[in-house]
Design an enzyme around this catalytic site. Structure first.
Site, short mmCIF file in Angstrom:
data_model
loop_
_atom_site.label_atom_id
_atom_site.label_comp_id
_atom_site.label_asym_id
_atom_site.label_seq_id
_atom_site.Cartn_x
_atom_site.Cartn_y
_atom_site.Cartn_z
N GLY A 87 -12.44 -5.26 -0.10
CA GLY A 87 -13.87 -4.95 -0.05
C GLY A 87 -14.35 -4.10 -1.20
N GLY A 115 -8.08 -10.75 -1.58
CA GLY A 115 -6.91 -11.03 -0.74
C GLY A 115 -6.25 -12.35 -1.07
N LYS A 154 -16.74 -19.96 -0.12
CA LYS A 154 -18.20 -20.07 0.05
C LYS A 154 -19.02 -19.23 -0.93
CE LYS A 154 -18.28 -21.06 4.97
NZ LYS A 154 -18.77 -20.55 6.25
N ARG A 190 0.82 -1.22 0.00
CA ARG A 190 0.00 0.00 0.00
C ARG A 190 0.86 1.27 0.00
NH1 ARG A 190 -5.00 -2.27 3.77
NH2 ARG A 190 -6.18 -3.00 1.96
P1 ADP Z 1 -10.54 -13.97 -1.96
O1 ADP Z 1 -9.88 -13.57 -0.65
O2 ADP Z 1 -9.57 -13.91 -3.10
O3 ADP Z 1 -11.81 -13.21 -2.23
P2 ADP Z 1 -11.89 -16.21 -0.73
O4 ADP Z 1 -11.55 -15.66 0.62
O5 ADP Z 1 -13.30 -16.16 -1.17
O6 ADP Z 1 -10.95 -15.53 -1.84
O7 ADP Z 1 -11.49 -17.75 -0.79
C1 ADP Z 1 -10.21 -18.23 -0.56
C2 ADP Z 1 -10.24 -19.52 0.23
O8 ADP Z 1 -11.03 -20.53 -0.40
C3 ADP Z 1 -8.84 -20.09 0.34
O9 ADP Z 1 -8.46 -20.07 1.70
C4 ADP Z 1 -8.99 -21.53 -0.18
O10 ADP Z 1 -8.27 -22.46 0.58
C5 ADP Z 1 -10.47 -21.77 -0.06
N1 ADP Z 1 -10.91 -22.85 -0.96
C6 ADP Z 1 -10.85 -22.89 -2.29
N2 ADP Z 1 -11.31 -24.05 -2.77
C7 ADP Z 1 -11.69 -24.78 -1.71
C8 ADP Z 1 -12.26 -26.08 -1.56
N3 ADP Z 1 -12.53 -26.87 -2.61
N4 ADP Z 1 -12.53 -26.51 -0.31
C9 ADP Z 1 -12.26 -25.72 0.75
N5 ADP Z 1 -11.72 -24.50 0.67
C10 ADP Z 1 -11.44 -24.01 -0.54
#
Ligand code: ADP
Ligand code: MG
Length: 395
Positions: free
Chosen positions: A376, A353, A195, A37
């Protein structure tokens, strides 16, 4: 989308310019542990300093909730910022700020104390806006990552002072506009991560915008379950299968092709290189297995999809990439996207992130057209929401 940039600011010699930056860096034992940053501020701050402005950096740090404290003081960031900028940076407290600003010389750079030491900052309180505005002649917003909030320093100031986008803000808005505002079609979106529930609005917005929606990560399991696939012990939000169905229906109506994995990497335990590791068709997942990554055949098909596309927007890893070998699909697809970008056939924009961490893990963070570290604000933009800090600049 048109907004004024530093090219339009005119002569700022000896003028005080309030620049909203994101200085909310992670720290441990008094040291900055990731200076991304800070590096993002260099272009704007040094350009204004070179142009002879008195540069006043406005930023928040942590969540002090209107209570001044040493813990949340920005004083400790003057030295690290100075190091990154390669020039002196002073610090100005909210007591005696007027006199301190008046004493600055053309080209000087100073960090003002945490904007959130005023309770009215987060309420966009006119009195606080006035307080900040009284210190400067111009306002520059360079903090896209804070633009999803209508605060005094992120939104309010744009209405009372001549307002401009800083260089980092300009780069971010230009990239985002190219990726989803007015993209070249076909457009692909990769949405992954843990999720569905955290990205429902993203998915709903994207189906009406993109030609290909590639769903991976844990959230793919919810969609597979909605299609009647038994996903065993996989992370899956069974209560959201109806919502997933609705999204698939809307995609169909909008002419958006949804790509779900048809082979997957599974294991009985969630550990690095587990003994029970295997790759199988989605219809062959056993009751005691978890889907932890998209399979290699699906990845190849997805790479072929990307080859037909002009634009890619990516949020969320395809698998549990922090644990080997469940990083394989994310790494392979990221490298394909990076190669296509280098060839000039794809505009690729990614954010989030864990997504940024995953791209860096794949060694291609620098090869995408643009990687947003905005968190965000990036997600709200993916949801199609208007960001108040951006809207105030565009107006
Ligand atoms: P971002 O921060 O880029 O928006 P998210 O926080 O939504 O991404 O998701 C990242 C997380 O999703 C990672 O910690 C990863 O381990 C988890 N993940 C991805 N695929 C799976 C899976 N099949 N089962 C469980 N966790 C998963
Ligand atoms: Mg995350």
């Amino acid at each position: 989308m048109s907004f004024k940039t530093l090219d339009d600011i005119g002569d700022v010699t000896g003028k005080a310019v309030l620049v909203r930056e994101d200085l909310n860096v992670p720290m441990a034992d008094g040291l900055v542990t990731d200076d991304t940053r800070l590096r993002a501020t260099v272009a704007t701050l040094n350009e204004l300093s070179d142009k002879g402005a008195k540069v006043l950096v406005l930023a928040h740090f942590g969540r002090p909730k209107g209570e001044p404290s040493e813990e949340f003081s920005l004083r400790k960031l003057a030295a690290p910022l100075s190091q990154v900028l390669g020039r002196p940076v002073s610090f100005i407290d909210w007591e005696g700020d007027k006199e301190a600003v008046a004493a600055l010389k053309a080209g000087d750079i100073a960090i003002l104390e945490n904007t959130r030491f005023f309770g009215g900052e987060e309420k966009n309180d006119p009195a606080v806006i006035e307080r900040f505005a009284s210190l400067g002649d111009f306002y520059v917003n360079d903090a896209f990552s804070a633009a999803h909030r209508a605060h005094a320093s992120t939104e309010g100031l744009a209405h009372v002072l001549p307002a401009f986008a800083g260089r980092a803000m300009e780069a971010e808005l230009t990239a985002l506009e190219k990726a989803l505002g007015k993209p070249e079609h076909p457009v692909a979106a990769v949405v992954g991560g843990a999720k569905v529930s955290t990205k429902l609005d993203v998915l709903k917005h994207l189906v009406g915008k993109v030609d290909h929606l590639i769903i991976g990560g844990g959230m793919a399991n919810t969609f597979l379950a909605a299609r009647g696939v038994a996903v065993g012990k996989s992370l899956c939000e069974h209560d959201l299968t109806a919502t997933a169905d609705e999204i698939l229906d809307n995609a169909d109506k909008a002419g958006c092709t949804v790509h779900l994995p048809y082979d997957v990497v599974v294991s009985k335990e969630f550990a690095a290189n587990p003994a029970s590791l295997r790759t199988c068709n989605v219809h062959e997942v056993a009751a005691d297995e978890m889907i932890l990554d998209v399979g290699p055949t699906a990845v190849e098909a997805l790479a072929d999809v990307l080859k037909t596309c002009k634009t890619l927007v990516w949020n969320g890893p395809m698998g549990a990439f922090e644990t080997e070998p469940f990083d394989a699909a994310t790494v392979a697809l990221a490298r394909t996207a990076a190669a296509l970008t280098k060839e000039g056939s794809l505009v690729s924009v990614a954010g989030g992130g864990d997504t940024v961490a995953a791209l860096n893990h794949a060694g291609v963070g620098g090869d995408f057209s643009y990687v947003s570290t905005a968190g965000g604000a990036f997600l709200e933009w993916m949801e199609g929401k208007e960001l108040p800090g951006v809207a105030a600049l565009v107006a």
